[in-house]
Design a protein around this motif. Structure first.
Motif, mmCIF file in Angstrom:
data_model
loop_
_atom_site.group_PDB
_atom_site.id
_atom_site.type_symbol
_atom_site.label_atom_id
_atom_site.label_comp_id
_atom_site.label_asym_id
_atom_site.label_seq_id
_atom_site.Cartn_x
_atom_site.Cartn_y
_atom_site.Cartn_z
ATOM 1 N N PHE A 38 60.265 22.497 91.609
ATOM 2 C CA PHE A 38 60.234 23.929 91.893
ATOM 3 C C PHE A 38 59.474 24.680 90.815
ATOM 4 C CE2 PHE A 38 64.478 22.297 92.955
ATOM 5 C CZ PHE A 38 64.469 22.477 94.322
ATOM 6 N N VAL A 39 58.934 25.808 91.191
ATOM 7 C CA VAL A 39 58.451 26.776 90.218
ATOM 8 C C VAL A 39 59.635 27.683 89.899
ATOM 9 C CG1 VAL A 39 56.898 28.722 89.835
ATOM 10 C CG2 VAL A 39 56.082 26.712 91.072
ATOM 11 N N ASN A 40 59.843 27.959 88.625
ATOM 12 C CA ASN A 40 60.894 28.889 88.222
ATOM 13 C C ASN A 40 60.646 30.221 88.938
ATOM 14 O OD1 ASN A 40 62.398 30.870 86.780
ATOM 15 N ND2 ASN A 40 62.400 29.566 84.973
ATOM 16 N N PRO A 41 61.647 30.756 89.653
ATOM 17 C CA PRO A 41 61.431 32.011 90.382
ATOM 18 C C PRO A 41 60.923 33.151 89.497
ATOM 19 C CG PRO A 41 63.589 31.105 90.908
ATOM 20 C CD PRO A 41 63.013 30.255 89.814
ATOM 21 N N SER A 42 61.319 33.157 88.237
ATOM 22 C CA SER A 42 60.901 34.228 87.323
ATOM 23 C C SER A 42 59.393 34.233 87.071
ATOM 24 C CB SER A 42 61.630 34.101 85.988
ATOM 25 O OG SER A 42 63.021 34.198 86.194
ATOM 26 N N PHE A 43 58.733 33.120 87.311
ATOM 27 C CA PHE A 43 57.284 33.022 87.134
ATOM 28 C C PHE A 43 56.570 34.130 87.904
ATOM 29 C CE2 PHE A 43 53.227 31.515 88.851
ATOM 30 C CZ PHE A 43 52.557 31.122 87.705
ATOM 31 N N TYR A 44 57.067 34.456 89.075
ATOM 32 C CA TYR A 44 56.400 35.408 89.964
ATOM 33 C C TYR A 44 56.646 36.874 89.602
ATOM 34 C CZ TYR A 44 55.110 31.488 92.831
ATOM 35 O OH TYR A 44 54.562 30.311 93.276
ATOM 36 N N LEU A 45 57.511 37.131 88.647
ATOM 37 C CA LEU A 45 57.776 38.509 88.218
ATOM 38 C C LEU A 45 56.572 39.147 87.527
ATOM 39 C CD1 LEU A 45 61.301 38.300 86.528
ATOM 40 C CD2 LEU A 45 60.680 39.733 88.484
ATOM 41 N N PHE A 46 55.778 38.341 86.862
ATOM 42 C CA PHE A 46 54.858 38.844 85.853
ATOM 43 C C PHE A 46 53.411 38.979 86.314
ATOM 44 C CE2 PHE A 46 58.367 36.613 83.778
ATOM 45 C CZ PHE A 46 58.911 37.670 83.072
ATOM 46 N N ASP A 47 52.704 39.875 85.609
ATOM 47 C CA ASP A 47 51.272 40.059 85.778
ATOM 48 C C ASP A 47 50.593 39.040 84.870
ATOM 49 O OD1 ASP A 47 48.598 40.812 85.557
ATOM 50 O OD2 ASP A 47 49.048 42.956 85.603
ATOM 51 N N HIS A 48 50.165 37.919 85.441
ATOM 52 C CA HIS A 48 49.606 36.820 84.654
ATOM 53 C C HIS A 48 48.242 37.154 84.062
ATOM 54 C CE1 HIS A 48 52.824 34.024 85.614
ATOM 55 N NE2 HIS A 48 52.871 34.663 86.772
ATOM 56 N N GLU A 49 47.460 37.987 84.734
ATOM 57 C CA GLU A 49 46.162 38.396 84.189
ATOM 58 C C GLU A 49 46.351 39.214 82.914
ATOM 59 O OE1 GLU A 49 43.561 40.252 87.047
ATOM 60 O OE2 GLU A 49 43.896 38.645 88.500
ATOM 61 N N ALA A 50 47.291 40.166 82.928
ATOM 62 C CA ALA A 50 47.556 40.988 81.738
ATOM 63 C C ALA A 50 48.074 40.122 80.595
ATOM 64 C CB ALA A 50 48.556 42.094 82.060
ATOM 65 N N ARG A 76 54.541 41.833 81.321
ATOM 66 C CA ARG A 76 55.082 42.921 82.129
ATOM 67 C C ARG A 76 55.580 42.395 83.463
ATOM 68 N NH1 ARG A 76 50.368 46.787 83.096
ATOM 69 N NH2 ARG A 76 49.229 44.932 82.534
ATOM 70 N N ALA A 77 56.806 42.764 83.808
ATOM 71 C CA ALA A 77 57.329 42.439 85.136
ATOM 72 C C ALA A 77 56.718 43.444 86.114
ATOM 73 C CB ALA A 77 58.849 42.529 85.156
ATOM 74 N N VAL A 78 56.043 42.941 87.139
ATOM 75 C CA VAL A 78 55.372 43.823 88.095
ATOM 76 C C VAL A 78 55.753 43.541 89.547
ATOM 77 C CG1 VAL A 78 53.397 44.283 86.597
ATOM 78 C CG2 VAL A 78 53.306 42.360 88.185
ATOM 79 N N HIS A 79 56.378 42.396 89.809
ATOM 80 C CA HIS A 79 56.719 42.040 91.187
ATOM 81 C C HIS A 79 58.229 41.944 91.370
ATOM 82 C CE1 HIS A 79 52.556 41.175 92.094
ATOM 83 N NE2 HIS A 79 52.489 40.382 91.045
ATOM 84 N N ARG A 80 58.650 42.278 92.565
ATOM 85 C CA ARG A 80 60.045 42.129 92.954
ATOM 86 C C ARG A 80 60.243 40.700 93.445
ATOM 87 N NH1 ARG A 80 64.636 44.123 94.392
ATOM 88 N NH2 ARG A 80 65.540 44.063 96.447
ATOM 89 N N LEU A 81 61.422 40.156 93.196
ATOM 90 C CA LEU A 81 61.759 38.822 93.685
ATOM 91 C C LEU A 81 62.683 38.922 94.890
ATOM 92 C CD1 LEU A 81 62.351 36.912 90.336
ATOM 93 C CD2 LEU A 81 60.278 37.017 91.716
#
Length: 150
Positions: free
Chosen positions: A48-60, A68-73
């Motif tokens: 699995f990918v850790n769900p928290s991975f998707y919270l963040f702006d990876h480019e920034a 920075r957390a930018v997405h809702r899970l």
């Protein structure tokens, strides 16, 4: 993954599923089908990918180190990408990604009749950059189809 109808019930001793569930919107059919085709005492090894991975702006994070957390899970490319990016991704036939809660990833296996026998988190070395240096990005479970009702 969610429709293994071509495969007979209880026909496999082991299923290995690398980190591919990020491409599946609904995990419940995947776990049910895995449980159906596994023999009693069969094993499912899945990552699995850790769900928290998707919270963040990876480019920034890569550009400035700004976490920075930018997405809702739970995350979905369908809901989180801007229209232009999503259209380009669909036109290029790039797979869409979805995050899943630990409840859906681990609890879903249990609800399908599998017992979690082990859990492993992949912790990158201290020299890792970006999000890899902050938290384990991946996990894997070993689940077993018990030879008795749960």
């Amino acid at each position: 993954m969610g429709n293994l109808a071509a495969l007979s019930d209880e026909s496999f001793d082991i299923i290995f599923n690398p980190v591919s569930t990020v491409f599946v919107e609904d995990l419940d059919p995947v776990w049910r089908e895995c449980a159906r085709v596994l023999r009693p005492n069969g094993r499912l090894m899945t990552g699995f990918v850790n769900p928290s991975f998707y919270l963040f702006d990876h480019e920034a994070l890569e550009e400035s180190g700004d976490l920075r957390a930018v997405h809702r899970l739970p995350y979905s490319d369908l809901e989180s990408l801007d229209e232009e990016t999503l259209s380009a991704q669909l036109e290029a036939q790039v797979s869409l990604e979805y995050s899943h809660s630990w409840e859906k990833q681990i609890g879903g296996q249990c609800r399908a009749g599998l017992a979690i026998a082990d859990l492993y988190e992949d912790d990158w070395d201290e020299k890792s950059t970006g999000l890899q240096g902050v938290m384990p990005l991946y996990a894997a479970t070993l689940a077993m189809k018990l030879d008795l009702p749960i």
